[in-house]
Each structure stands twice: as C-alpha cells, then as structure tokens.
Design an enzyme around this catalytic site. Sequence first.
Site, PDB file in Angstrom:
ATOM      1  N   SER A  95       0.827  -1.201   0.000  1.00  0.00           N
ATOM      2  CA  SER A  95       0.000   0.000   0.000  1.00  0.00           C
ATOM      3  C   SER A  95       0.865   1.256   0.000  1.00  0.00           C
ATOM      4  O   SER A  95       1.982   1.259   0.542  1.00  0.00           O
ATOM      5  CB  SER A  95      -0.867  -0.023   1.260  1.00  0.00           C
ATOM      6  N   TYR A 115      -2.060  -1.239  10.789  1.00  0.00           N
ATOM      7  CA  TYR A 115      -2.309  -1.842   9.476  1.00  0.00           C
ATOM      8  C   TYR A 115      -1.152  -1.507   8.520  1.00  0.00           C
ATOM      9  O   TYR A 115      -0.596  -2.387   7.864  1.00  0.00           O
ATOM     10  CB  TYR A 115      -3.638  -1.322   8.891  1.00  0.00           C
ATOM     11  N   LYS A 148       2.069  -3.837   6.509  1.00  0.00           N
ATOM     12  CA  LYS A 148       2.503  -3.817   5.095  1.00  0.00           C
ATOM     13  C   LYS A 148       4.004  -3.587   5.022  1.00  0.00           C
ATOM     14  O   LYS A 148       4.719  -4.245   4.264  1.00  0.00           O
ATOM     15  CB  LYS A 148       1.750  -2.728   4.323  1.00  0.00           C
TER      16      LYS A 148
HETATM   17  P1  NAD Z   1     -10.908  -7.594   1.075  1.00  0.00           P
HETATM   18  O1  NAD Z   1     -11.146  -7.623   2.540  1.00  0.00           O
HETATM   19  O2  NAD Z   1     -12.067  -7.395   0.175  1.00  0.00           O
HETATM   20  O3  NAD Z   1     -10.136  -8.922   0.641  1.00  0.00           O
HETATM   21  C1  NAD Z   1      -9.300  -9.646   1.530  1.00  0.00           C
HETATM   22  C2  NAD Z   1      -9.790 -11.084   1.526  1.00  0.00           C
HETATM   23  O4  NAD Z   1      -8.953 -11.861   2.387  1.00  0.00           O
HETATM   24  C3  NAD Z   1     -11.228 -11.235   2.036  1.00  0.00           C
HETATM   25  O5  NAD Z   1     -11.949 -12.000   1.096  1.00  0.00           O
HETATM   26  C4  NAD Z   1     -11.076 -11.991   3.372  1.00  0.00           C
HETATM   27  O6  NAD Z   1     -12.165 -12.841   3.601  1.00  0.00           O
HETATM   28  C5  NAD Z   1      -9.776 -12.743   3.138  1.00  0.00           C
HETATM   29  N1  NAD Z   1      -9.002 -13.071   4.328  1.00  0.00           N
HETATM   30  C6  NAD Z   1      -8.653 -12.257   5.363  1.00  0.00           C
HETATM   31  N2  NAD Z   1      -7.863 -12.922   6.229  1.00  0.00           N
HETATM   32  C7  NAD Z   1      -7.721 -14.181   5.739  1.00  0.00           C
HETATM   33  C8  NAD Z   1      -7.014 -15.340   6.186  1.00  0.00           C
HETATM   34  N3  NAD Z   1      -6.292 -15.335   7.314  1.00  0.00           N
HETATM   35  N4  NAD Z   1      -7.081 -16.463   5.426  1.00  0.00           N
HETATM   36  C9  NAD Z   1      -7.812 -16.480   4.281  1.00  0.00           C
HETATM   37  N5  NAD Z   1      -8.486 -15.413   3.813  1.00  0.00           N
HETATM   38  C10 NAD Z   1      -8.440 -14.284   4.537  1.00  0.00           C
HETATM   39  O7  NAD Z   1      -9.797  -6.488   0.798  1.00  0.00           O
HETATM   40  P2  NAD Z   1      -9.275  -5.886  -0.579  1.00  0.00           P
HETATM   41  O8  NAD Z   1      -9.671  -4.459  -0.637  1.00  0.00           O
HETATM   42  O9  NAD Z   1      -9.599  -6.801  -1.697  1.00  0.00           O
HETATM   43  O10 NAD Z   1      -7.723  -5.904  -0.284  1.00  0.00           O
HETATM   44  C11 NAD Z   1      -6.891  -6.991  -0.677  1.00  0.00           C
HETATM   45  C12 NAD Z   1      -5.486  -6.718  -0.173  1.00  0.00           C
HETATM   46  O11 NAD Z   1      -5.040  -5.463  -0.690  1.00  0.00           O
HETATM   47  C13 NAD Z   1      -5.391  -6.606   1.344  1.00  0.00           C
HETATM   48  O12 NAD Z   1      -4.180  -7.210   1.757  1.00  0.00           O
HETATM   49  C14 NAD Z   1      -5.363  -5.118   1.577  1.00  0.00           C
HETATM   50  O13 NAD Z   1      -4.679  -4.796   2.761  1.00  0.00           O
HETATM   51  C15 NAD Z   1      -4.590  -4.636   0.362  1.00  0.00           C
HETATM   52  N6  NAD Z   1      -4.853  -3.231   0.023  1.00  0.00           N
HETATM   53  C16 NAD Z   1      -6.138  -2.815  -0.208  1.00  0.00           C
HETATM   54  C17 NAD Z   1      -6.388  -1.487  -0.509  1.00  0.00           C
HETATM   55  C18 NAD Z   1      -7.797  -0.997  -0.764  1.00  0.00           C
HETATM   56  O14 NAD Z   1      -8.001   0.221  -0.788  1.00  0.00           O
HETATM   57  N7  NAD Z   1      -8.782  -1.864  -0.976  1.00  0.00           N
HETATM   58  C19 NAD Z   1      -5.322  -0.566  -0.577  1.00  0.00           C
HETATM   59  C20 NAD Z   1      -4.025  -1.017  -0.340  1.00  0.00           C
HETATM   60  C21 NAD Z   1      -3.805  -2.371  -0.045  1.00  0.00           C
END
Ligand code: NAD
Length: 337
Positions: free
Chosen positions: A124, A149, A153
């Site tokens: 991120s 959080y 990362k």
């Molecule tokens: P999201 O919550 O929609 O997707 C994450 C998925 O991981 C979910 O489906 C959840 O059920 C699953 N999950 C969580 N812990 C788990 C575990 N221990 N075992 C198996 N599954 C697990 O989030 P997203 O927005 O799709 O983000 C995906 C990744 O990108 C994350 O790591 C998030 O930190 C990172 N990210 C997201 C953003 C954003 O703005 N959406 C920005 C920067 C980074």
Amino acid sequence: MAVLLTGGAGYIGSHTAVELLNEGYEVVIADDLSNSSEEAIRRVEKITGKTVSFYRCDVREWEALNRIFADNSIEAVIHFAGLKAVGESVREPLRYYRVNLDAAMTVLEGMQTHGVKRFVFSSSATVYGAECPFPYTEDMETGGCTNPYGWTKFMIEQIVTDTAKATGMSAVLLRYFNPVGAHPSGLIGEDPAGIPNNLMPFVSQVAVGKLKRLNIFGNDYPTPDGTGVRDYIHIVDLAKGHVAALVYAEQHTGTEVFNLGRGSGVSVLELVENFERANDIKIPYVFTERREGDIAECWADTTKAKELLGWTAKLGLEDMCRDSWNWQRQNPNGYDE
Ligand code: NAD
Ligand code: UDP
C-alpha cells in the site's frame, strides 16, 4: 499455469481473478470468507465462463494450505489475504500484527515447501514516509506508517524481500493507491461490511439512499479546493496490473516494487462532482472536521510500472464513478440477496 489467490474472494482478488482467467491462467482461491462472500466467486465464473477452484480456509492453517499446494500445480501466488481496516487496527493492533504477519509467513513457507517461486504481494501507498514529497516514487524512504495496518505492510515487504533473497524466489511488491470502481458488468464490486470508511463506497451508498449524506472530512487542507487529494485507480486497471506483475515475476528474480496508481491527484469535491455528472444523481454533503490521521494529499509516480511492467492505468474518473454506481445500483445490499 495455476495461480493461487489468497483472499481471492475479496474486492481486489475477485477482479484480479477475472483478468487472470481472461488471460488463460487457472485460478485457485483460498479465502476464509471473513470479509467476503462465496457469491463473488460464482460471479467471477459467470463473467468469465470459466471455473475457479475454491478452498474455504484460513491461510494460517498449515494443513489446509499444504493440501492446496499438494492438490494443484501452483506456479505463482498473489497474496491478498489479510485484515485491512485502518481504524480497527488502531484498536486491535495485536490481532492485526498476528493475522497479517502470520498469513504472509505461512504462505511463504508453503511456497518454499512446495518449490513455488513467484510471489506478488498487496502492499500500500501507506508505507511511504510522511515527509516524502509528491508524487511518490518507489525508491523513496518507507516507514512513515501512522497505524498498525500500515506497519504490517511495511513489515511484510521486509519479510518478503529477505525471503526472496534467501530462496531465489521472485517477488513483486505492489503499492496500491486508492482502488475504486467495479467490473463493468456490475456483477462484482466492493462490498464493505457496515458503514463504509472509504470515500467511493460511501458516496455510492448515499446515491442509493442507504446513507443520508456524505461528510467531507475537512475543507481547509492546503489543496486547490481545500479537500483531501488522492490517486484513485479503477479496480479493473489495478487487476490488470497484477497480470503484468506475474509476467514480470516469470522473467526476473529478486524483489521489485511498483506503485499502482493513475499518477494524478483528485480531490473529494472533484470526485463528488464527477459522480454526480457521470450518473446524473445529486450527492448531498456537508463539511465536517478533518479525520484523524488523514494526510492532505497523496499520489503516485507511475513511471516505473510503465517502463518495467509495460502497464499503465487506462480508465478515468468518470469510468470509476459510472462503474461504482452500476454495481451499487444492481446490488444495493452487496452480495447479500
Ligand atoms: P478484502 O477484505 O475485500 O479482501 C481480503 C480477503 O482476504 C477477504 O476476502 C477476506 O475474507 C480474506 N481473508 C482475510 N484474512 C484471511 C485469512 N487469514 N485467510 C484467508 N483469507 C483471509 O480487501 P481488498 O480491498 O480486496 O484488499 C486486498 C489486499 O489489498 C489486502 O491485503 C489489503 O490490505 C490490500 N490493500 C487494499 C487497498 C484498498 O483500498 N482496498 C489498498 C491497499 C492495499
Ligand atoms: N473522505 C471523506 N468522507 C468520507 C470518507 C473519506 O471526506 O466519508 C475523504 C478522506 O478524508 C480522504 C479521501 O476522502 O481525503 C479518501 O479517503 P479514503 O478513506 O477513501 O482513502 P484514504 O484516506 O485511506 O487514502
């Protein structure tokens, strides 16, 4: 070639699954559904006309993870799984450190055990230092995180870099800016639990009548219109960035880091105006206090991704607003029927 998407039922994972399937990759998803729905996977299959192998499991469970690697010829892993709510991470730091670090390390161990050499990680823009000038370039100092959080990362980036060095693995760290929008079909999109924290899902829920009005957090920032500026990127562009990262990982070893953004800043008011214009809907809003921990502005330099990945974001703010609304309108309660 089969690619394992941990957290593949989530917002970014499901859109990436579509792009990978469209490019001819086989997709295996491991997700505990703690923040997503299995319906998202069914819809990925509907959009692409292809099937996904789905394992409902916590990727920290070694037996379950081991079975996934044993049952499928996985050649690469894209690691999305983790907890992602900034405010919650401030209240529950230990849970965030435990889940996010443990998930990443268990997946890396699984890869090592099964000889899988390609890894892509969802990092991120939050890892950049607070004093870094804009736009952010990948070689700038990191470690300016303001919440647990963000620190997870930062720490996982280091863990991945050290592991790649020790094992000859090829790793790509993707620093996302602000992913928004939805697949143009309106079948998959962002489905936040409860009241959304992020701007675009909040605006979409105001548009659909679930929320009364938008609170704009601050209009006294040193930005052109006083509201916060971010680098919003369409989720489909972001998903395509993962396909480019996989191809890059096939051709290189070691660790490389890329910003995935559009490379331009958009203010809260600009986003609201674009949403209103693109969808012919009025979004009532009021200005409120700044949100604690928010920075005034943030956007990416995307030159490196363009030069080394051959990837650049193609869709604009209007596409993001139109597709967000299309998803919200068709699925006012997200994946819940
Ligand atoms: P999201 O919550 O929609 O997707 C994450 C998925 O991981 C979910 O489906 C959840 O059920 C699953 N999950 C969580 N812990 C788990 C575990 N221990 N075992 C198996 N599954 C697990 O989030 P997203 O927005 O799709 O983000 C995906 C990744 O990108 C994350 O790591 C998030 O930190 C990172 N990210 C997201 C953003 C954003 O703005 N959406 C920005 C920067 C980074
Ligand atoms: N924002 C806002 N009202 C909201 C949610 C967000 O004014 O209900 C603003 C926020 O202050 C920031 C921008 O919108 O300037 C983007 O916020 P978001 O939480 O989507 O992304 P982040 O701040 O994590 O980059």
